[in-house]
Scaffold this motif. Structure first.
Motif, short mmCIF file in Angstrom:
data_model
loop_
_atom_site.label_atom_id
_atom_site.label_comp_id
_atom_site.label_asym_id
_atom_site.label_seq_id
_atom_site.Cartn_x
_atom_site.Cartn_y
_atom_site.Cartn_z
N VAL A 122 2.76 -13.03 -9.79
CA VAL A 122 0.73 -11.70 -9.43
C VAL A 122 0.12 -12.33 -10.47
CG1 VAL A 122 -0.36 -9.94 -10.63
CG2 VAL A 122 1.66 -8.77 -10.30
N MET A 123 -1.17 -12.92 -9.67
CA MET A 123 -1.81 -13.69 -10.67
C MET A 123 -3.37 -12.94 -10.72
SD MET A 123 -1.17 -16.59 -9.18
CE MET A 123 -0.07 -17.61 -8.31
N PRO A 124 -4.10 -13.79 -11.65
CA PRO A 124 -5.27 -12.84 -12.73
C PRO A 124 -5.31 -12.30 -11.70
CG PRO A 124 -4.93 -15.49 -12.97
CD PRO A 124 -3.84 -14.72 -12.38
N GLY A 125 -6.51 -11.50 -11.45
CA GLY A 125 -6.74 -9.95 -10.64
C GLY A 125 -6.60 -9.29 -10.70
N GLY A 126 -5.11 -9.83 -10.41
CA GLY A 126 -3.86 -8.13 -10.10
C GLY A 126 -3.93 -8.72 -8.54
N GLN A 127 -3.59 -9.99 -8.46
CA GLN A 127 -3.07 -10.04 -6.74
C GLN A 127 -1.69 -10.90 -6.52
OE1 GLN A 127 -6.18 -11.52 -3.76
NE2 GLN A 127 -7.88 -11.28 -5.40
N ILE A 128 -1.48 -10.16 -5.34
CA ILE A 128 0.72 -10.13 -5.62
C ILE A 128 0.44 -11.74 -4.49
CG2 ILE A 128 2.27 -9.95 -4.70
CD1 ILE A 128 1.63 -6.87 -5.06
N VAL A 129 0.85 -12.64 -4.93
CA VAL A 129 0.48 -14.47 -4.17
C VAL A 129 2.20 -14.36 -4.03
CG1 VAL A 129 0.71 -16.39 -3.80
CG2 VAL A 129 -0.71 -15.25 -5.04
N VAL A 130 2.57 -14.41 -1.82
CA VAL A 130 4.43 -14.68 -1.49
C VAL A 130 4.36 -15.70 -0.93
CG1 VAL A 130 5.64 -13.12 0.07
CG2 VAL A 130 4.44 -11.82 -1.67
N ASP A 189 0.74 -1.01 -0.11
CA ASP A 189 -0.26 -0.15 0.14
C ASP A 189 1.02 1.30 0.28
OD1 ASP A 189 -2.47 -1.41 -0.27
OD2 ASP A 189 -2.34 -1.36 1.87
N ARG A 190 1.90 1.54 0.80
CA ARG A 190 3.06 3.15 0.73
C ARG A 190 3.63 2.25 -0.56
NH1 ARG A 190 5.72 0.33 4.68
NH2 ARG A 190 7.76 0.03 4.10
N PRO A 229 -6.23 -1.81 -6.83
CA PRO A 229 -6.43 -2.47 -5.24
C PRO A 229 -5.87 -3.42 -6.12
CG PRO A 229 -8.69 -1.85 -5.81
CD PRO A 229 -8.31 -1.52 -7.63
N ALA A 230 -3.98 -3.45 -5.13
CA ALA A 230 -4.01 -4.16 -4.99
C ALA A 230 -2.48 -5.10 -3.88
CB ALA A 230 -1.97 -3.86 -4.84
N ARG A 231 -4.06 -6.44 -3.35
CA ARG A 231 -4.02 -7.04 -2.01
C ARG A 231 -3.09 -8.19 -2.29
NH1 ARG A 231 -10.01 -9.28 -2.02
NH2 ARG A 231 -9.41 -9.73 0.53
N LEU A 234 4.31 -4.88 -8.28
CA LEU A 234 4.11 -4.44 -8.52
C LEU A 234 3.48 -3.62 -10.02
CD1 LEU A 234 3.70 -1.94 -4.84
CD2 LEU A 234 1.90 -3.06 -6.25
N ALA A 235 4.94 -3.44 -10.50
CA ALA A 235 5.17 -3.13 -11.74
C ALA A 235 4.30 -3.74 -12.35
CB ALA A 235 6.96 -3.14 -12.04
N HIS A 236 4.67 -5.22 -12.22
CA HIS A 236 3.03 -6.17 -13.89
C HIS A 236 2.24 -5.59 -13.65
CE1 HIS A 236 6.93 -8.87 -14.60
NE2 HIS A 236 6.98 -9.34 -12.90
N ILE A 237 1.43 -5.01 -12.20
CA ILE A 237 0.77 -4.84 -12.20
C ILE A 237 0.12 -3.67 -12.66
CG2 ILE A 237 -1.74 -3.73 -11.11
CD1 ILE A 237 -0.59 -6.15 -8.25
N SER A 238 1.03 -2.85 -13.05
CA SER A 238 1.63 -1.09 -13.37
C SER A 238 1.16 -1.32 -15.18
CB SER A 238 2.33 -0.04 -13.05
OG SER A 238 2.51 0.76 -13.91
#
Length: 268
Positions: free
Chosen positions: A113-121, A87-88, A98-100, A143-147
């Protein structure tokens, strides 16, 4: 003179070439057409993604399946920390959707990054990085992949790859599976270019958040010994650049941008 039946010396209706040669030639042309078609349609996918409005992107996110994120009461303690870091960094990363974050238990030191823009760690990542800055760089990379909408590009190109092979050979044809790696080999080069672009964007995000680029190469340094030596062929076929190549590229980008490399924060 007794009549002896015989075939003519030359018959235009019968090929003089070995049938296996004809098969190889046809297969070769099909491969060329498939790769060219995949490349052209891939460019079309990129153009569509680049010109997509943020409203359309948000609607696509809603239609895509996404990994379940644990409720706040059930989430591992580290997940809240990861979410706060993401978020920061969102503003610096230019992410407007949104990035959850979902933290999954696994020894694999990775994030995606998964479909829907969610980040799995995967929890193994937290054992591999030594500082908050090193972890922040990995998250900034995702986040860059989402952007850059790379997950949408990848989905579109996968559809194109299946569509081209199915049109040429039929979806049930055995040759469809035979030609698929040809398209994936070209796609690996494209994937590496997207990974490199995400690294550069993550570097800018890291510098934006912390005021310096310290920790940018930390994860790759720690993984270098585990990745093993790659041959030239495997490097060019891989979808990600080698660890050393990424370290060298990041150090070069830091010097070119005149960024400082300051002290990193301990990971709590």
């Amino acid at each position: 003179m007794k009549y002896q039946p015989s075939l003519p010396e030359h018959n235009d209706n019968v090929s003089q070439e070995h049938p296996l040669k004809d098969f190889v030639v046809i297969l070769g042309w099909l491969a060329v057409i498939a790769v060219l078609g995949f490349w052209l349609l891939g460019l079309a996918v990129d153009a569509m993604v680049d010109n997509m409005s943020h409203e359309t992107e948000a609607k696509l996110y809603e239609l895509m399946p996404a990994p379940a994120v644990a409720a706040q009461s059930d989430a591992p303690p580290q997940q809240a920390q990861l979410q706060a870091m993401v978020d920061r960094m969102r503003a610096c990363a230019g992410v407007r959707v949104p990035a959850r974050v979902a933290l999954e238990k696994s020894e694999a030191p990775n994030a995606a990054v998964m479909p829907g823009g969610q980040i799995v760690v995967w929890s193994g990542l937290l054992d591999e990085v030594q500082s908050e800055n090193g972890l922040a760089f990995v998250l900034a990379h995702e986040l860059a992949h989402i952007s850059h909408r790379d997950h949408l590009r990848g989905l579109g190109r996968s559809i194109v790859l299946f569509g081209v092979s199915a049109v040429l050979l039929g979806s049930d044809a055995g040759l469809t599976e035979l030609l698929a790696p040809v398209g994936r080999l070209g796609d690996a080069t494209y994937s590496r270019s997207r990974e490199e672009a995400a690294d550069v964007a993550a570097l800018r995000t890291l510098n934006c958040v912390y005021g310096h680029a310290g920790g940018a190469t930390e994860f790759f340094e720690s993984m270098k010994g585990e990745s093993g030596a790659l041959t030239e062929l495997s490097h060019y076929a891989a979808s990600h650049p080698s660890m050393q190549a990424r370290i060298d590229a990041l150090n070069a980008a830091i010097r070119a941008a005149g960024m400082k490399v300051g002290e990193t924060r301990a990971l709590r």
